[in-house]
Design a protein around this motif. Structure first.
Motif, PDB file in Angstrom:
ATOM      1  N   LEU A  38      42.741  45.546  47.391  1.00 40.82           N
ATOM      2  CA  LEU A  38      42.882  46.111  45.844  1.00 40.82           C
ATOM      3  C   LEU A  38      44.333  45.779  45.762  1.00 40.82           C
ATOM      4  O   LEU A  38      44.635  45.553  44.624  1.00 40.82           O
ATOM      5  CB  LEU A  38      42.407  47.643  45.856  1.00 40.82           C
ATOM      6  CG  LEU A  38      42.772  48.074  44.654  1.00 40.82           C
ATOM      7  CD1 LEU A  38      42.008  47.760  43.244  1.00 40.82           C
ATOM      8  CD2 LEU A  38      42.381  49.544  44.738  1.00 40.82           C
ATOM      9  N   GLU A  95      30.829  51.333  47.478  1.00 36.01           N
ATOM     10  CA  GLU A  95      31.099  51.486  45.968  1.00 36.01           C
ATOM     11  C   GLU A  95      32.793  51.233  45.775  1.00 36.01           C
ATOM     12  O   GLU A  95      33.011  50.735  44.657  1.00 36.01           O
ATOM     13  CB  GLU A  95      30.795  52.998  45.633  1.00 36.01           C
ATOM     14  CG  GLU A  95      29.340  53.391  45.528  1.00 36.01           C
ATOM     15  CD  GLU A  95      28.653  52.521  44.398  1.00 36.01           C
ATOM     16  OE1 GLU A  95      29.132  52.061  43.270  1.00 36.01           O
ATOM     17  OE2 GLU A  95      27.359  52.274  44.660  1.00 36.01           O
ATOM     18  N   TYR A  96      33.416  51.577  46.836  1.00 38.34           N
ATOM     19  CA  TYR A  96      34.833  51.507  46.745  1.00 38.34           C
ATOM     20  C   TYR A  96      35.053  49.935  46.487  1.00 38.34           C
ATOM     21  O   TYR A  96      35.950  49.403  46.077  1.00 38.34           O
ATOM     22  CB  TYR A  96      35.351  51.977  47.846  1.00 38.34           C
ATOM     23  CG  TYR A  96      37.003  52.237  47.950  1.00 38.34           C
ATOM     24  CD1 TYR A  96      37.937  51.919  46.613  1.00 38.34           C
ATOM     25  CD2 TYR A  96      37.868  52.251  48.982  1.00 38.34           C
ATOM     26  CE1 TYR A  96      39.269  51.883  46.669  1.00 38.34           C
ATOM     27  CE2 TYR A  96      39.260  52.076  49.052  1.00 38.34           C
ATOM     28  CZ  TYR A  96      39.710  51.804  47.773  1.00 38.34           C
ATOM     29  OH  TYR A  96      41.094  51.850  47.788  1.00 38.34           O
ATOM     30  N   SER A 141      33.164  47.625  45.931  1.00 37.46           N
ATOM     31  CA  SER A 141      32.776  46.889  44.606  1.00 37.46           C
ATOM     32  C   SER A 141      33.694  46.922  43.528  1.00 37.46           C
ATOM     33  O   SER A 141      34.075  46.187  42.562  1.00 37.46           O
ATOM     34  CB  SER A 141      31.411  47.491  44.234  1.00 37.46           C
ATOM     35  OG  SER A 141      30.864  46.861  42.994  1.00 37.46           O
ATOM     36  N   MET A 142      34.204  48.337  43.225  1.00 40.03           N
ATOM     37  CA  MET A 142      35.420  48.473  42.379  1.00 40.03           C
ATOM     38  C   MET A 142      36.724  47.806  42.635  1.00 40.03           C
ATOM     39  O   MET A 142      37.361  47.088  41.833  1.00 40.03           O
ATOM     40  CB  MET A 142      35.728  50.052  42.340  1.00 40.03           C
ATOM     41  CG  MET A 142      34.485  50.738  41.888  1.00 40.03           C
ATOM     42  SD  MET A 142      34.874  52.612  41.740  1.00 40.03           S
ATOM     43  CE  MET A 142      33.517  53.088  41.039  1.00 40.03           C
ATOM     44  N   MET A 187      36.254  44.234  41.736  1.00 43.72           N
ATOM     45  CA  MET A 187      36.334  43.959  40.191  1.00 43.72           C
ATOM     46  C   MET A 187      37.628  43.498  39.793  1.00 43.72           C
ATOM     47  O   MET A 187      37.939  43.009  38.816  1.00 43.72           O
ATOM     48  CB  MET A 187      35.627  45.065  39.397  1.00 43.72           C
ATOM     49  CG  MET A 187      35.723  44.962  38.126  1.00 43.72           C
ATOM     50  SD  MET A 187      34.791  43.497  37.514  1.00 43.72           S
ATOM     51  CE  MET A 187      35.479  43.073  35.842  1.00 43.72           C
ATOM     52  N   VAL A 188      38.705  44.140  40.569  1.00 43.16           N
ATOM     53  CA  VAL A 188      40.013  44.034  40.204  1.00 43.16           C
ATOM     54  C   VAL A 188      40.526  42.697  40.848  1.00 43.16           C
ATOM     55  O   VAL A 188      41.115  42.041  40.319  1.00 43.16           O
ATOM     56  CB  VAL A 188      40.825  45.279  40.874  1.00 43.16           C
ATOM     57  CG1 VAL A 188      42.440  45.191  40.799  1.00 43.16           C
ATOM     58  CG2 VAL A 188      40.615  46.559  40.262  1.00 43.16           C
ATOM     59  N   ALA A 234      32.085  41.051  36.337  1.00 46.25           N
ATOM     60  CA  ALA A 234      31.532  42.480  36.338  1.00 46.25           C
ATOM     61  C   ALA A 234      30.039  42.507  36.539  1.00 46.25           C
ATOM     62  O   ALA A 234      29.095  43.057  37.230  1.00 46.25           O
ATOM     63  CB  ALA A 234      31.733  43.327  35.015  1.00 46.25           C
ATOM     64  N   ASN A 266      24.869  44.220  43.599  1.00 48.21           N
ATOM     65  CA  ASN A 266      24.631  45.682  44.319  1.00 48.21           C
ATOM     66  C   ASN A 266      23.094  46.116  44.060  1.00 48.21           C
ATOM     67  O   ASN A 266      22.640  46.957  44.918  1.00 48.21           O
ATOM     68  CB  ASN A 266      25.700  46.600  43.485  1.00 48.21           C
ATOM     69  CG  ASN A 266      27.174  46.249  43.715  1.00 48.21           C
ATOM     70  OD1 ASN A 266      27.375  45.816  44.748  1.00 48.21           O
ATOM     71  ND2 ASN A 266      27.946  46.739  42.959  1.00 48.21           N
TER      72      ASN A 266
END
Length: 273
Positions: A21, A69-70, A72-73, A76-77, A111, A118
């Motif tokens: 990230l 989940e982390y 995946s986020m 996205m960044v 996105a 997922n």
């Protein structure tokens, strides 16, 4: 009285996800400051961390819903926003609406790609990715920027070409083209000694011109999806390119289950032998 289970998160895999990230965020900041080579390299570094966090979690048995989940986020960044903004700052900012629309198509594609991935965990064919994976799409865009900087190309002079490639990368992510995942490769098996020499040769080739080699590799991989799809079907349908693919076997099974027992073919009954 049993002691309640201690709440918390696993440190090592989430630390690697955080590093990925940070690399994506660093790429955005670097592109804003005009350091496009550092921005492109940071996206490739984020790919390395993205490949490590899941494998480390499985090796250390530290998988968790929070980690998934982390991750995946963070993707996205690193593979959604970062490549689009790096491309926009390098070549698309002077194109007006065309420039930011091309960047937005890429972000929206990333996105949607991550959301679809997922929802298909555990049911999708592990041999193939449905659509271009977001790290590969990010490598394609970042590789183009890196090559341009390496050869002193002014991105604004080729803004239309960069916009086209950025938009196509976004559309490939939401396509139904089949891309090899290489998950069926046995990384624990033995290989001939010549295979080690081949790996060393690959490292030497990449080290000579890393920007050009990486861009060509991921460009060929992006083209492999449509080729794999067109070769595997006799007649190309819209569902083979985009939309919800039709699973003929599942559709047949559903129709067969809806039949009454008297309508079913006796050959469909399980063997009693």
């Amino acid at each position: 009285m049993t002691q309640s289970k201690r709440k918390g998160i696993y440190l090592l895999p989430n630390l690697l996800t955080t590093a990925g990230l940070f690399s994506g965020f660093f790429a955005v900041v670097s592109s804003m400051n005009g350091r496009f080579e550092a921005a492109a390299i940071a996206i490739f570094v984020a790919m390395i961390f993205d490949g490590l966090d899941g494998r480390v979690a499985r090796m250390t048995n530290t998988q968790s819903e929070f980690g998934a989940e982390y991750d995946s986020m963070a993707d996205m960044v690193s593979f959604g926003m970062a490549p689009a903004l790096v491309s926009y700052n390098w070549a698309l900012s002077e194109l007006g609406k065309i420039g930011w629309l091309a960047a937005f198509i890429y972000v929206a594609g990333a996105a949607l790609r991550l959301a679809r991935f997922n929802t298909q965990i555990g049911i999708a064919d592990k041999r193939y990715f449905q659509g271009l994976a977001s790290p590969a799409a990010a490598a394609l865009v970042a590789g183009l920027v890196w090559v341009g900087v390496e050869y002193d190309v002014n991105g604004h002079d080729y803004g239309i070409i960069v916009a086209l490639l950025t938009g196509v990368a976004g559309l490939l992510m939401v396509s139904n083209f089949k891309y090899n995942s290489f998950k069926e490769v046995d990384w624990h098996g033995k290989v001939p000694f010549v295979a080690l020499l081949a790996v060393l040769l690959v490292f030497i080739i990449v080290a000579t011109e890393p920007a050009l080699v990486l861009f060509v590799v991921f460009a060929l991989y992006a083209c492999a999806g449509p080729i794999n799809t067109f070769r595997s079907v006799e007649t190309i349908r819209l569902e083979d390119v985009v939309g919800d693919p039709i699973d003929e076997d599942a559709d047949f099974q559903q129709r067969n289950e809806e039949k009454s027992p008297s309508e079913k073919n006796p050959a469909d009954k399980p063997s009693e032998k």
